[in-house]
Design a protein around this motif. Sequence first.
Motif, short mmCIF file in Angstrom:
data_model
loop_
_atom_site.label_atom_id
_atom_site.label_comp_id
_atom_site.label_asym_id
_atom_site.label_seq_id
_atom_site.Cartn_x
_atom_site.Cartn_y
_atom_site.Cartn_z
N ARG A 43 0.81 -1.22 0.00
CA ARG A 43 0.00 0.00 0.00
C ARG A 43 0.84 1.27 0.00
NH1 ARG A 43 -4.88 2.11 0.52
NH2 ARG A 43 -5.28 3.84 1.94
N TYR A 44 1.93 1.28 0.75
CA TYR A 44 2.74 2.49 0.84
C TYR A 44 4.00 2.42 -0.01
CZ TYR A 44 -0.19 2.42 5.02
OH TYR A 44 -1.26 2.30 5.88
N GLU A 45 4.16 1.35 -0.78
CA GLU A 45 5.37 1.18 -1.57
C GLU A 45 5.09 1.04 -3.06
OE1 GLU A 45 8.06 1.52 0.09
OE2 GLU A 45 7.24 1.31 2.10
N VAL A 46 3.90 0.54 -3.40
CA VAL A 46 3.59 0.27 -4.80
C VAL A 46 2.43 1.14 -5.23
CG1 VAL A 46 2.89 -1.48 -6.48
CG2 VAL A 46 4.38 -2.11 -4.57
N GLY A 47 2.63 1.92 -6.27
CA GLY A 47 1.58 2.80 -6.75
C GLY A 47 1.99 3.51 -8.02
N ALA A 48 1.10 4.36 -8.51
CA ALA A 48 1.39 5.10 -9.73
C ALA A 48 2.55 6.05 -9.55
CB ALA A 48 0.15 5.86 -10.19
N SER A 49 2.73 6.53 -8.31
CA SER A 49 3.82 7.46 -8.03
C SER A 49 4.15 7.40 -6.54
CB SER A 49 3.44 8.89 -8.41
OG SER A 49 2.39 9.36 -7.57
N GLU A 50 5.30 7.94 -6.20
CA GLU A 50 5.69 8.00 -4.79
C GLU A 50 4.76 8.91 -4.01
OE1 GLU A 50 9.77 8.80 -2.21
OE2 GLU A 50 9.86 8.18 -4.29
N GLU A 51 4.25 9.96 -4.67
CA GLU A 51 3.32 10.88 -4.01
C GLU A 51 2.03 10.16 -3.64
OE1 GLU A 51 5.05 11.56 -6.70
OE2 GLU A 51 6.36 13.17 -5.93
N GLU A 52 1.59 9.26 -4.53
CA GLU A 52 0.37 8.52 -4.25
C GLU A 52 0.55 7.62 -3.03
OE1 GLU A 52 -2.28 4.92 -6.25
OE2 GLU A 52 -1.12 6.25 -7.56
N CYS A 53 1.68 6.94 -2.95
CA CYS A 53 1.96 6.07 -1.81
C CYS A 53 2.04 6.88 -0.52
CB CYS A 53 3.27 5.32 -2.04
SG CYS A 53 3.23 4.12 -3.39
N SER A 54 2.67 8.05 -0.58
CA SER A 54 2.78 8.91 0.60
C SER A 54 1.41 9.40 1.04
CB SER A 54 3.71 10.09 0.29
OG SER A 54 5.00 9.65 -0.04
N SER A 55 0.56 9.73 0.08
CA SER A 55 -0.79 10.20 0.41
C SER A 55 -1.59 9.11 1.12
CB SER A 55 -1.52 10.63 -0.86
OG SER A 55 -0.93 11.78 -1.42
N ARG A 56 -1.38 7.88 0.73
CA ARG A 56 -2.08 6.77 1.39
C ARG A 56 -1.66 6.66 2.85
NH1 ARG A 56 -0.74 2.28 -3.22
NH2 ARG A 56 -2.15 3.01 -4.87
N LEU A 57 -0.35 6.82 3.08
CA LEU A 57 0.14 6.74 4.46
C LEU A 57 -0.41 7.88 5.31
CD1 LEU A 57 1.92 5.44 6.59
CD2 LEU A 57 3.88 6.72 5.69
N ILE A 58 -0.43 9.08 4.75
CA ILE A 58 -1.00 10.23 5.47
C ILE A 58 -2.47 9.98 5.78
CG2 ILE A 58 -1.62 12.67 5.29
CD1 ILE A 58 0.88 13.03 3.52
N GLN A 59 -3.20 9.51 4.79
CA GLN A 59 -4.64 9.25 4.97
C GLN A 59 -4.88 8.23 6.07
OE1 GLN A 59 -6.52 7.74 1.40
NE2 GLN A 59 -8.20 6.84 2.55
#
Length: 221
Positions: free
Chosen positions: A156-172
């Motif tokens: 969830r926090y490592e695989v995504g369309a971009s690093e920003e997307e992964c970071s946003s998931r962690l913040i959320q």
Amino acid sequence: SAFSNSSESYLAAMVHCYSQWMFYLPLLFLLGVVLPNHSASSFSMMSSTSKNHKEIYDIPNSGWTSPEWNWGYAQGTGHDCAAICRRQYATRDARNDLVQALLDAPSVSSDQREPQNFEEVKLVLGLAWQNGRWDGSDGGRGGYGEVLENMAQAQRYEVGASEEECSSRLIQDMKERYALLRPTDDDAQAMQSLLEGNDIDGAMRRCSGLVLRAMGWVEKG
């Protein structure tokens, strides 16, 4: 004539050599004996992308996506990094300095933020949530233990369309559980008003600092 016979023999020899070369050429390519100019760079690119995990404390093969990480086990690079992390933040002053640096991150230029490698902060969070299972400081049922589980699965926090997307998931995920930590009114408001904007890294650091402070990590480690 003798000249004609020698020419025919020469041509036959050349054809034989050429056929032999064409027969062995694929094998030579396979073995790496003969490589076109672009093959070496292509291989290098493949090697670098296969090792896309983010290392911590410069320990080779460390990081949440590394197969040698082995989070939660007594052997592995996760165990090695955890030992360093515990030593580094063994004192209250060191823990307070980290939390303050995280809270102040949005007002500091990105190249001046400490620690520079946010993976270290994720390790701190992981250890805090792991310890929090025993005293409930992880928020209890539905709390940050679930975030740690997602972190350990390295998806969830490592695989995504971009690093920003992964970071946003962690913040959320951290924001959604914050009320379970029973923060002060001021900190709850700070978390609620946390805006990601163009500075995802700053928001992620401030969010992490708020979580650690509400958990009482500075006081108890």
